[in-house]
Motif scaffolding. Structure first.
Motif, PDB file in Angstrom:
ATOM      1  N   VAL A   1       0.821  -1.218   0.000  1.00  0.00           N
ATOM      2  CA  VAL A   1       0.000   0.000   0.000  1.00  0.00           C
ATOM      3  C   VAL A   1       0.857   1.271   0.000  1.00  0.00           C
ATOM      4  O   VAL A   1       0.342   2.350  -0.288  1.00  0.00           O
ATOM      5  CB  VAL A   1      -0.993   0.041   1.201  1.00  0.00           C
ATOM      6  N   ILE A   2       2.162   1.153   0.324  1.00  0.00           N
ATOM      7  CA  ILE A   2       3.000   2.369   0.349  1.00  0.00           C
ATOM      8  C   ILE A   2       3.772   2.559  -0.957  1.00  0.00           C
ATOM      9  O   ILE A   2       4.568   3.487  -1.066  1.00  0.00           O
ATOM     10  CB  ILE A   2       3.976   2.378   1.554  1.00  0.00           C
ATOM     11  N   GLU A   3       3.544   1.685  -1.936  1.00  0.00           N
ATOM     12  CA  GLU A   3       4.226   1.853  -3.225  1.00  0.00           C
ATOM     13  C   GLU A   3       3.763   3.142  -3.911  1.00  0.00           C
ATOM     14  O   GLU A   3       2.637   3.603  -3.695  1.00  0.00           O
ATOM     15  CB  GLU A   3       3.945   0.639  -4.125  1.00  0.00           C
ATOM     16  N   ASP A   4       4.650   3.707  -4.716  1.00  0.00           N
ATOM     17  CA  ASP A   4       4.375   5.010  -5.350  1.00  0.00           C
ATOM     18  C   ASP A   4       3.131   4.990  -6.227  1.00  0.00           C
ATOM     19  O   ASP A   4       2.466   6.014  -6.403  1.00  0.00           O
ATOM     20  CB  ASP A   4       5.582   5.460  -6.191  1.00  0.00           C
ATOM     21  N   THR A   5       2.796   3.826  -6.797  1.00  0.00           N
ATOM     22  CA  THR A   5       1.649   3.743  -7.713  1.00  0.00           C
ATOM     23  C   THR A   5       0.315   3.802  -6.979  1.00  0.00           C
ATOM     24  O   THR A   5      -0.730   3.969  -7.612  1.00  0.00           O
ATOM     25  CB  THR A   5       1.697   2.421  -8.516  1.00  0.00           C
ATOM     26  N   VAL A   6       0.338   3.657  -5.646  1.00  0.00           N
ATOM     27  CA  VAL A   6      -0.908   3.646  -4.866  1.00  0.00           C
ATOM     28  C   VAL A   6      -1.227   5.071  -4.421  1.00  0.00           C
ATOM     29  O   VAL A   6      -0.483   5.677  -3.652  1.00  0.00           O
ATOM     30  CB  VAL A   6      -0.789   2.717  -3.640  1.00  0.00           C
ATOM     31  N   GLY A   7      -2.337   5.623  -4.941  1.00  0.00           N
ATOM     32  CA  GLY A   7      -2.751   6.977  -4.567  1.00  0.00           C
ATOM     33  C   GLY A   7      -4.183   6.988  -4.067  1.00  0.00           C
ATOM     34  O   GLY A   7      -5.031   6.243  -4.555  1.00  0.00           O
ATOM     35  N   PHE A   8      -4.463   7.826  -3.070  1.00  0.00           N
ATOM     36  CA  PHE A   8      -5.805   7.918  -2.489  1.00  0.00           C
ATOM     37  C   PHE A   8      -6.460   9.231  -2.901  1.00  0.00           C
ATOM     38  O   PHE A   8      -5.771  10.239  -3.118  1.00  0.00           O
ATOM     39  CB  PHE A   8      -5.731   7.874  -0.958  1.00  0.00           C
ATOM     40  N   ALA A   9      -7.796   9.244  -2.960  1.00  0.00           N
ATOM     41  CA  ALA A   9      -8.528  10.490  -3.196  1.00  0.00           C
ATOM     42  C   ALA A   9      -8.443  11.370  -1.959  1.00  0.00           C
ATOM     43  O   ALA A   9      -8.199  12.582  -2.058  1.00  0.00           O
ATOM     44  CB  ALA A   9      -9.983  10.183  -3.546  1.00  0.00           C
ATOM     45  N   SER A  10      -8.629  10.768  -0.790  1.00  0.00           N
ATOM     46  CA  SER A  10      -8.593  11.547   0.471  1.00  0.00           C
ATOM     47  C   SER A  10      -8.355  10.592   1.641  1.00  0.00           C
ATOM     48  O   SER A  10      -9.302  10.130   2.265  1.00  0.00           O
ATOM     49  CB  SER A  10      -9.909  12.301   0.668  1.00  0.00           C
ATOM     50  N   LEU A  11      -7.093  10.310   1.913  1.00  0.00           N
ATOM     51  CA  LEU A  11      -6.751   9.375   2.997  1.00  0.00           C
ATOM     52  C   LEU A  11      -6.784  10.125   4.326  1.00  0.00           C
ATOM     53  O   LEU A  11      -6.003  11.048   4.550  1.00  0.00           O
ATOM     54  CB  LEU A  11      -5.358   8.779   2.751  1.00  0.00           C
ATOM     55  N   GLY A  12      -7.681   9.724   5.211  1.00  0.00           N
ATOM     56  CA  GLY A  12      -7.846  10.444   6.477  1.00  0.00           C
ATOM     57  C   GLY A  12      -7.320   9.716   7.695  1.00  0.00           C
ATOM     58  O   GLY A  12      -6.989  10.343   8.703  1.00  0.00           O
ATOM     59  N   LEU A  13      -7.255   8.368   7.626  1.00  0.00           N
ATOM     60  CA  LEU A  13      -6.810   7.591   8.791  1.00  0.00           C
ATOM     61  C   LEU A  13      -6.027   6.371   8.338  1.00  0.00           C
ATOM     62  O   LEU A  13      -6.445   5.653   7.434  1.00  0.00           O
ATOM     63  CB  LEU A  13      -8.025   7.134   9.622  1.00  0.00           C
ATOM     64  N   VAL A  14      -4.884   6.162   8.972  1.00  0.00           N
ATOM     65  CA  VAL A  14      -4.058   4.989   8.694  1.00  0.00           C
ATOM     66  C   VAL A  14      -3.953   4.165   9.983  1.00  0.00           C
ATOM     67  O   VAL A  14      -3.635   4.701  11.050  1.00  0.00           O
ATOM     68  CB  VAL A  14      -2.638   5.400   8.248  1.00  0.00           C
ATOM     69  N   VAL A  15      -4.215   2.870   9.875  1.00  0.00           N
ATOM     70  CA  VAL A  15      -4.026   1.946  10.997  1.00  0.00           C
ATOM     71  C   VAL A  15      -2.849   1.041  10.644  1.00  0.00           C
ATOM     72  O   VAL A  15      -2.821   0.452   9.559  1.00  0.00           O
ATOM     73  CB  VAL A  15      -5.294   1.094  11.247  1.00  0.00           C
ATOM     74  N   ILE A  16      -1.872   0.955  11.531  1.00  0.00           N
ATOM     75  CA  ILE A  16      -0.702   0.099  11.289  1.00  0.00           C
ATOM     76  C   ILE A  16      -0.697  -1.005  12.333  1.00  0.00           C
ATOM     77  O   ILE A  16      -0.598  -0.729  13.538  1.00  0.00           O
ATOM     78  CB  ILE A  16       0.616   0.906  11.358  1.00  0.00           C
ATOM     79  N   ASP A  17      -0.825  -2.257  11.897  1.00  0.00           N
ATOM     80  CA  ASP A  17      -0.881  -3.388  12.827  1.00  0.00           C
ATOM     81  C   ASP A  17       0.507  -3.986  13.023  1.00  0.00           C
ATOM     82  O   ASP A  17       1.286  -4.079  12.075  1.00  0.00           O
ATOM     83  CB  ASP A  17      -1.841  -4.457  12.293  1.00  0.00           C
ATOM     84  N   GLU A  18       0.786  -4.410  14.253  1.00  0.00           N
ATOM     85  CA  GLU A  18       2.099  -4.975  14.603  1.00  0.00           C
ATOM     86  C   GLU A  18       3.187  -4.081  14.034  1.00  0.00           C
ATOM     87  O   GLU A  18       4.070  -4.519  13.303  1.00  0.00           O
ATOM     88  CB  GLU A  18       2.234  -6.419  14.079  1.00  0.00           C
ATOM     89  N   GLN A  19       3.147  -2.781  14.410  1.00  0.00           N
ATOM     90  CA  GLN A  19       3.939  -1.768  13.724  1.00  0.00           C
ATOM     91  C   GLN A  19       5.442  -1.970  13.860  1.00  0.00           C
ATOM     92  O   GLN A  19       6.204  -1.514  13.031  1.00  0.00           O
ATOM     93  CB  GLN A  19       3.533  -0.384  14.224  1.00  0.00           C
ATOM     94  N   HIS A  20       5.887  -2.687  14.905  1.00  0.00           N
ATOM     95  CA  HIS A  20       7.338  -2.856  15.072  1.00  0.00           C
ATOM     96  C   HIS A  20       7.939  -3.676  13.941  1.00  0.00           C
ATOM     97  O   HIS A  20       9.149  -3.749  13.806  1.00  0.00           O
ATOM     98  CB  HIS A  20       7.657  -3.493  16.426  1.00  0.00           C
ATOM     99  N   ARG A  21       7.094  -4.303  13.113  1.00  0.00           N
ATOM    100  CA  ARG A  21       7.630  -5.101  12.002  1.00  0.00           C
ATOM    101  C   ARG A  21       7.833  -4.263  10.739  1.00  0.00           C
ATOM    102  O   ARG A  21       8.231  -4.790   9.708  1.00  0.00           O
ATOM    103  CB  ARG A  21       6.695  -6.285  11.724  1.00  0.00           C
ATOM    104  N   PHE A  22       7.521  -2.992  10.834  1.00  0.00           N
ATOM    105  CA  PHE A  22       7.784  -2.090   9.710  1.00  0.00           C
ATOM    106  C   PHE A  22       8.940  -1.168  10.058  1.00  0.00           C
ATOM    107  O   PHE A  22       9.075  -0.730  11.197  1.00  0.00           O
ATOM    108  CB  PHE A  22       6.554  -1.224   9.401  1.00  0.00           C
ATOM    109  N   GLY A  23       9.755  -0.843   9.063  1.00  0.00           N
ATOM    110  CA  GLY A  23      10.824   0.126   9.276  1.00  0.00           C
ATOM    111  C   GLY A  23      10.255   1.535   9.387  1.00  0.00           C
ATOM    112  O   GLY A  23       9.160   1.808   8.919  1.00  0.00           O
ATOM    113  N   VAL A  24      11.010   2.420  10.024  1.00  0.00           N
ATOM    114  CA  VAL A  24      10.589   3.810  10.199  1.00  0.00           C
ATOM    115  C   VAL A  24      10.285   4.454   8.846  1.00  0.00           C
ATOM    116  O   VAL A  24       9.278   5.121   8.668  1.00  0.00           O
ATOM    117  CB  VAL A  24      11.691   4.604  10.942  1.00  0.00           C
ATOM    118  N   ALA A  25      11.168   4.222   7.861  1.00  0.00           N
ATOM    119  CA  ALA A  25      10.994   4.836   6.540  1.00  0.00           C
ATOM    120  C   ALA A  25       9.714   4.334   5.871  1.00  0.00           C
ATOM    121  O   ALA A  25       9.008   5.090   5.194  1.00  0.00           O
ATOM    122  CB  ALA A  25      12.196   4.532   5.656  1.00  0.00           C
ATOM    123  N   GLN A  26       9.414   3.039   6.058  1.00  0.00           N
ATOM    124  CA  GLN A  26       8.197   2.479   5.464  1.00  0.00           C
ATOM    125  C   GLN A  26       6.952   3.156   6.030  1.00  0.00           C
ATOM    126  O   GLN A  26       6.043   3.514   5.298  1.00  0.00           O
ATOM    127  CB  GLN A  26       8.125   0.970   5.733  1.00  0.00           C
TER     128      GLN A  26
END
Length: 698
Positions: free
Chosen positions: A381-406
């Protein structure tokens, strides 16, 4: 004075090019500054000399004065050892070396007087000291033999004759070169107000304490500074974010939320879920960007709270997105959320790496047009080709498994960053949360949904396996399912553990009437998903797996979790695995299988598991037993520790105290312009430039 941070370690007398390479590779010591900040891990009082008749095999360390009467070579091959028979006139002890025998026979002489220091043990009725420190009496200043520092070293270092004693001598040489005080790293106001020892005095006393009181003051000063800059970094970041980013204001609680609440809510929310939802609603309507951590044990209902938060975004004309670390977990969230929204006009889509072609194009178009309201996915979902019309809320599950940059890339999907809700099922001790997630507001779901029974946890020894298998057969006969988890995939020659491949064959033999599936991390995703689906659908009664199932499988019918070689797992990991069962209304069981021979800390771990289901109590105990760097999750992407002297398990009160000090600095000087704080902001900049990794989300 020369700059410690730029002076190469090889130029310190006693180091040289070869030893410098060893220090570089083994300890990451490149400069004099690095060496000065390599602190001892313990201190031993060398002021007392014992007589041999006083000692026994239970004393931690002893110091003797006497002579070697004779040498003896014993054993063959790896058991070959040099024994020196040492006496002080009141008795004999054996000094024993297993390495460096040729060098040592030339170094030590009979009938010369030595000071010997080491840990006594009893072997074959005789007291012996393995690899002792041995110094000629004439070379030892007894008036200087107070608290001696001990430094961690590696086997490679010892082969280069860089043991603790050698590090101590190098440190002494370095400190003798400190002809003038080092530049201060804390402001005079903080030093005075908090009664802190000056930096140079603290560094001298941390390595060569004049007495126990000076050592305590040196440790306090250095711990205070280390934790202070950790918190100043986090709070500075949080303050900047609050000033820089306004949040979308979600004022409405409208049709989507109310329809779900009145028609689709599967059960009455717990008090904890209601409290957390109230905190989230307040954030979403406050005008500032939400940055909240939602902690809750496995099965506490975090996904439901996350969904209801996303529905608030929808009611206010915005889209929502949930990101999970694995395809399995993303699929599980997708299926769960679709089932919860059954009958409602809300388009939910799943985007993972394996979704391609026309299906992917349709999803991307739906996101761009605003037709897709909720997107569930992996890092796709964070790839450059993925664009939203109006993204208002992001939920990140088990967030420690993602890098800060991601994680940060999700913020760029809008001109104004969306609200962020971070979820974790790994309970985090309070002191650790203040360091890992110090810039996030924290909500905790500390109740299980109604009808859930606590999981019964039993520690079982290997010789009770027949009894265990009878119990498993009874559970399967009642229509239940069973997990059996192994620590390894293939047999290790070094570690005698039951491995998954052998275990799978053994379980197939024991339960010939059952269908058994197998899952491990080396399988292809499609193969893994197929096996998991067999278990989730109920076609397979037993799943043999590695810890790959720790996150991401929800099978309410599974009531038994057997963990083989449970001594090989940490507390948090055992607790995560246990959370795979107990998801239905039936009584569930977690059985910890081990052999009889167990270390004391292992027994403590297993006793804690048997005693409590409270994830936060377990996390606190895990922190105390293992330290923060070893905790499950804390070594994942973007999360690591570089604390040189502070200990989050033991210095929780100090951490809270310095956080308040750092908060005061940030509140008084948000734009970092006050001259009295100049030294603080300059030092923080130096630390950040040197990549001191405190795991702050920044």
């Amino acid at each position: 004075m020369f700059d410690l941070t730029t002076q190469d370690i090889k130029y310190l007398p006693g180091v040289g090019p070869q030893r410098a390479v060893t220090l570089n590779k083994e300890l990451g010591i490149y400069t004099l500054h690095d060496l000065l900040y390599y602190f001892p891990y313990k201190y031993v009082d060398r002021s007392r000399i014992y007589s041999i008749r006083e000692i026994d095999g239970t004393m931690p360390y002893i110091q003797l004065k006497g002579e070697i009467r004779s040498f003896e070579l014993a054993g063959e091959g790896r058991q070959r050892r040099l024994i020196a028979h040492f006496t002080d006139g009141t008795g004999f002890v054996d000094l024993v070396w297993f390495q460096g025998i040729k060098f040592l026979t030339g170094k030590y002489k009979v009938h010369q007087e030595y000071i010997v220091f080491g840990r006594p043990t009893v072997f074959n009725g005789r007291i012996n000291i393995a690899h002792p420190d041995v110094d000629l009496v004439t070379e030892v200043r007894m008036d200087a033999m107070g608290l001696r520092p001990y430094y961690n070293t590696t086997e490679k270092m010892k082969r280069s004759f860089l043991n603790s004693n050698a590090i101590e001598k190098l440190m002494g040489t370095l400190i003798q070169q400190l002809h003038e005080p080092l530049p201060e790293t804390l402001s005079s106001e903080i030093l005075t107000e908090h009664h802190l020892m000056p930096l140079t005095e603290a560094l001298v006393n941390i390595h060569f304490p004049g007495n126990a009181d000076l050592l305590r003051k040196a440790q306090y000063r250095l711990k205070f500074e280390e934790l202070f800059y950790v918190q100043l970094n986090i709070l500075r970041y949080a303050s900047d974010r609050l000033r820089k980013y306004r949040g979308y204001i979600f004022r409405r609680i409208g049709d989507v939320f109310n329809t779900f609440y009145t028609r689709n809510l599967p059960f009455e929310l717990t008090g904890a879920q209601k409290r957390v939802l109230k905190e989230i609603r307040h954030d979403l309507g406050s005008g500032r960007q939400m940055n909240r951590l939602l902690q809750g044990d496995v099965g506490s209902g975090k996904t439901l709270v996350a969904l209801m938060s996303m529905l608030i975004a929808l009611d206010n004309g915005y889209q929502a997105c949930m990101m999970a670390p694995t395809e399995i977990l993303a699929n599980q969230h997708y299926e769960t959320i679709r089932a919860l929204l059954c009958g409602m006009d809300v388009q939910v889509e799943l985007l993972t790496g394996s979704i391609r072609g026309k299906r992917r194009e349709a999803i991307l178009q739906g996101l761009a047009s605003g037709e897709v309201k909720i997107l569930i996915g992996t890092h796709a979902v964070i790839e450059d080709t993925v664009g939203f019309a109006s993204l208002g809320l992001v939920v990140i599950d088990e967030q420690h498994r993602f890098g800060v940059a991601q994680r940060a890339r999700l913020w760029t999907k809008n001109e104004q960053p969306p609200h962020v809700l971070v979820m974790t099922a790994t309970p985090i001790p309070r002191t650790l949360a203040m360091t890992l997630y110090g810039d996030l507001d924290v909500s905790v779901i500390d109740e299980l949904p109604p009808g859930r029974k606590p999981i019964a946890t039993i520690h079982q020894f290997d010789n009770r396996r027949e009894c265990l298998y009878r119990f498993v057969r009874a559970q399967i006969a009642e229509g239940r399912q069973v997990y059996i988890v192994y620590p390894l995939i293939k047999e290790s020659e070094k570690i005698d553990l039951k491995n998954l491949e052998e275990g799978y064959l053994h379980v197939c033999e024991e339960f010939p009437d059952c269908r058994i599936c197998k899952v491990h991390g080396k399988m292809k995703p499609a193969e893994k998903d197929e096996q998991m689906q067999l278990f989730a659908s109920g076609e397979a009664q037993i799943m043999v797996a590695t810890t790959v199932i720790e996150v991401g499988v929800n099978v309410p019918n599974a009531s038994v979790m057997i963990i083989e070689n449970a001594e090989r797992f940490g507390l948090s990991q055992l607790h995560q695995l246990r959370g795979r069962v107990g998801r239905g209304a039936d009584q569930s069981y977690c059985i910890l299988m081990t052999g009889y021979k167990l270390a004391d800390d292992t027994r403590k771990r297993l006793e804690i598991m048997v005693r409590t289901n409270d994830g936060f109590e377990i996390a606190e105990a895990d922190l105390k037993l293992r330290g923060p760097g070893d905790l499950e999750g804390t070594q994942q992407s973007g999360v690591a520790f570089d604390l040189k002297i502070a200990d989050l398990a033991r210095d929780g009160q100090l951490l809270q105290y310095v956080r308040e000090v750092a908060q005061k600095v940030v509140d008084e000087d948000p734009e970092r312009k006050l001259s009295k704080n100049e030294i603080l902001w300059r030092q923080l900049k130096v630390l950040r430039k040197n990549n001191v990794n405190w795991a702050a989300i920044s």
